[in-house]
Design an enzyme around this catalytic site. Structure first.
Site, short mmCIF file in Angstrom:
data_model
loop_
_atom_site.label_atom_id
_atom_site.label_comp_id
_atom_site.label_asym_id
_atom_site.label_seq_id
_atom_site.Cartn_x
_atom_site.Cartn_y
_atom_site.Cartn_z
N ASP A 1 0.18 4.29 -11.33
CA ASP A 1 0.84 3.10 -10.79
C ASP A 1 1.75 2.47 -11.84
O ASP A 1 2.49 3.16 -12.53
CB ASP A 1 -0.26 2.12 -10.31
CG ASP A 1 0.22 1.26 -9.18
OD1 ASP A 1 0.79 0.18 -9.45
OD2 ASP A 1 0.04 1.65 -8.01
N HIS B 1 1.10 -4.70 -10.27
CA HIS B 1 0.49 -3.95 -9.17
C HIS B 1 -0.72 -3.14 -9.64
O HIS B 1 -1.80 -3.20 -9.05
CB HIS B 1 1.58 -3.03 -8.57
CG HIS B 1 1.23 -2.44 -7.25
ND1 HIS B 1 0.88 -1.12 -7.11
CD2 HIS B 1 1.22 -2.97 -6.00
CE1 HIS B 1 0.66 -0.86 -5.82
NE2 HIS B 1 0.86 -1.97 -5.13
N ASN C 1 3.24 0.23 4.22
CA ASN C 1 3.33 -1.12 4.78
C ASN C 1 4.56 -1.31 5.67
O ASN C 1 5.30 -2.27 5.54
CB ASN C 1 3.39 -2.15 3.64
CG ASN C 1 2.23 -1.99 2.67
OD1 ASN C 1 1.14 -1.55 3.05
ND2 ASN C 1 2.45 -2.34 1.42
N SER D 1 -1.92 -0.73 -0.34
CA SER D 1 -2.22 -0.41 -1.75
C SER D 1 -3.61 -0.90 -2.10
O SER D 1 -4.40 -0.19 -2.74
CB SER D 1 -1.23 -1.11 -2.68
OG SER D 1 0.04 -0.55 -2.58
#
Ligand code: CA
Ligand code: CA
Length: 403
Positions: free
Chosen positions: A74, A114, A206, A276
């Site tokens: 990530d 994130h 999303n 996520s």
């Protein structure tokens, strides 16, 4: 209360607090105040009671995954965070905590947030009276950075990160990102990691779209060591922007208003929405399962997750399992292995202490005959001697939970 006390008519006055049956409740303040609704939802803040993954009930059985390495491919991890530092994987060679594909060095510092948020969901340090509870109380989080400060990256850098994780012993790799383009390089690296028993969790995306029609990669890859996760809410609805797909999404997990570790300082926490976050919840669940069943093949652990969901109307037809993650049910299913010890006929059935098992036999792996039902002893064992067996034809055995 004050008026009762002031009246002089009573010895003391106190609220009639609600209590519940004993289960494992950590002392982290944001767990205790109900902010982390997905772990334990008792109807706080407009939630639906039990629209959660039954974490305290799961923690009664297993709470630490100290032997499991979860790589978060990530934006990196703020490895100095007060609620993460003790759960970071450490490279035995140089004391670092992961890999940075953008710089090619071992410094995956998070400049986006994130990755640090996902890290806290999977395995914030828990029962330390700070911040939040992680799904795994103790675990080894490996930071692999390939997303830049804006949250963008390239498949080639994702591949390098996954290769680093694989080479350095990761058991589970979380992929909370994606795009509409199929990548052979990412597909191949995920599939080849299967040979090392590595499990992948992937965000379904999303875009509020059906990924059976408009795929989102890597989540939509049809690989049996990858589980694609949609996002659910505190009322057990599908989160409004969550992708879905009767084939390409495996299950739903909480992914709206998820409060976890932040990245701007070592005491920062923040709330985020998305698939996520849902993928990270499932990665945490798999860490606990992997700790319980270190030898189980990846597809078996995924099967265990998918057959123990809470089936709910909101997820029917929107994912393969038709339900939302329930960690208690996943960790409470017995492990079953039948190991022939002495020919002809001594068998050791290994399961959960006190659980009941039905031993069956077959000569063709098709028709099964019940031999005996018995309880596993305090070690989880039950030894059975089959005096009726002969060497020909060969006889196969299988133990099942129950009846
Ligand atoms: Ca519950
Ligand atoms: Ca904590």
């Amino acid at each position: 209360m004050a008026r009762y006390q002031a009246s002089g008519l009573v010895l003391f006055a106190e609220p009639d607090y609600a209590v519940s049956a004993a289960s494992t409740l950590p002392n982290d303040p944001r767990f205790q105040d109900g902010t982390q609704w997905w772990l334990n939802n008792y109807g706080q803040n407009g939630g639906l009671p039990d629209a959660d993954i039954d974490a305290p009930e799961a923690w009664d059985i297993v709470r630490n995954a100290s032997n499991v390495i979860v790589a978060i491919v990530d934006s990196g991890i703020r490895h100095t965070h007060e609620d993460l530092a003790a759960n970071l994987w450490t490279n035995p060679l140089d004391g670092t905590h992961g890999f940075n594909a953008l710089t090619g060095n071992h410094d995956p510092w998070d400049d986006n947030g994130h990755g640090s948020h996902l890290a806290g969901i999977i395995g914030a340090v828990t029962d330390n009276a700070k911040g939040v509870a992680g799904l795994a109380w103790r675990v080894r989080l490996m930071a692999c950075k390939f997303l830049d400060a804006a949250g963008n990256g390239f498949n080639s850098d994702a591949m390098a990160s996954i290769e680093f994780a694989r080479t350095n012993g990761a058991h589970i790799i979380n992929l909370s990102w994606g795009g509409s383009e199929f990548s052979a390089i990412v597909s191949n690296v995920i599939w080849s990691a299967r040979a090392d028993g590595i499990l992948f969790t992937a965000a379904a995306g999303n875009n509020a779209q059906n990924t059976d029609v408009l795929p989102f990669y890597p989540a939509s890859l049809a690989l049996d060591n990858l589980v694609a996760v949609g996002a659910s809410t505190r009322t057990d609805a599908s989160w409004s922007f969550s992708n879905y797909g009767a084939t390409n999404v495996a299950l739903f997990a909480p992914g709206a208003a998820i409060y976890s570790t932040g990245f701007t300082n070592d005491f920062h926490y923040a709330s985020r929405n998305g698939t996520s976050m849902a993928a990270a919840v499932v990665a945490g669940a798999l860490a606990l399962l992997r700790e319980q069943h270190p030898q189980a093949p990846a597809p078996q652990l995924i099967e265990r997750l998918l057959t123990s969901v809470d089936a709910l109307p909101a997820f029917a037809g929107r994912c393969r399992s038709g339900g939302r993650l329930n960690v208690r049910k996943a960790v409470d299913r017995p492990a079953i292995a039948v190991i022939p010890e002495v020919w002809p006929v001594q068998l050791r059935i290994t399961g959960v202490p006190g659980h009941r098992y039905l031993l069956t036999a077959s000569t063709n792996l098709n028709a099964w005959t019940a031999l005996r039902t018995n309880f596993a002893d305090f070690n989880g064992d039950w030894v059975y001697e089959d005096h009726t067996s002969t060497n020909t034809p060969l006889r196969f055995y299988q133990a099942l939970p129950g009846p």
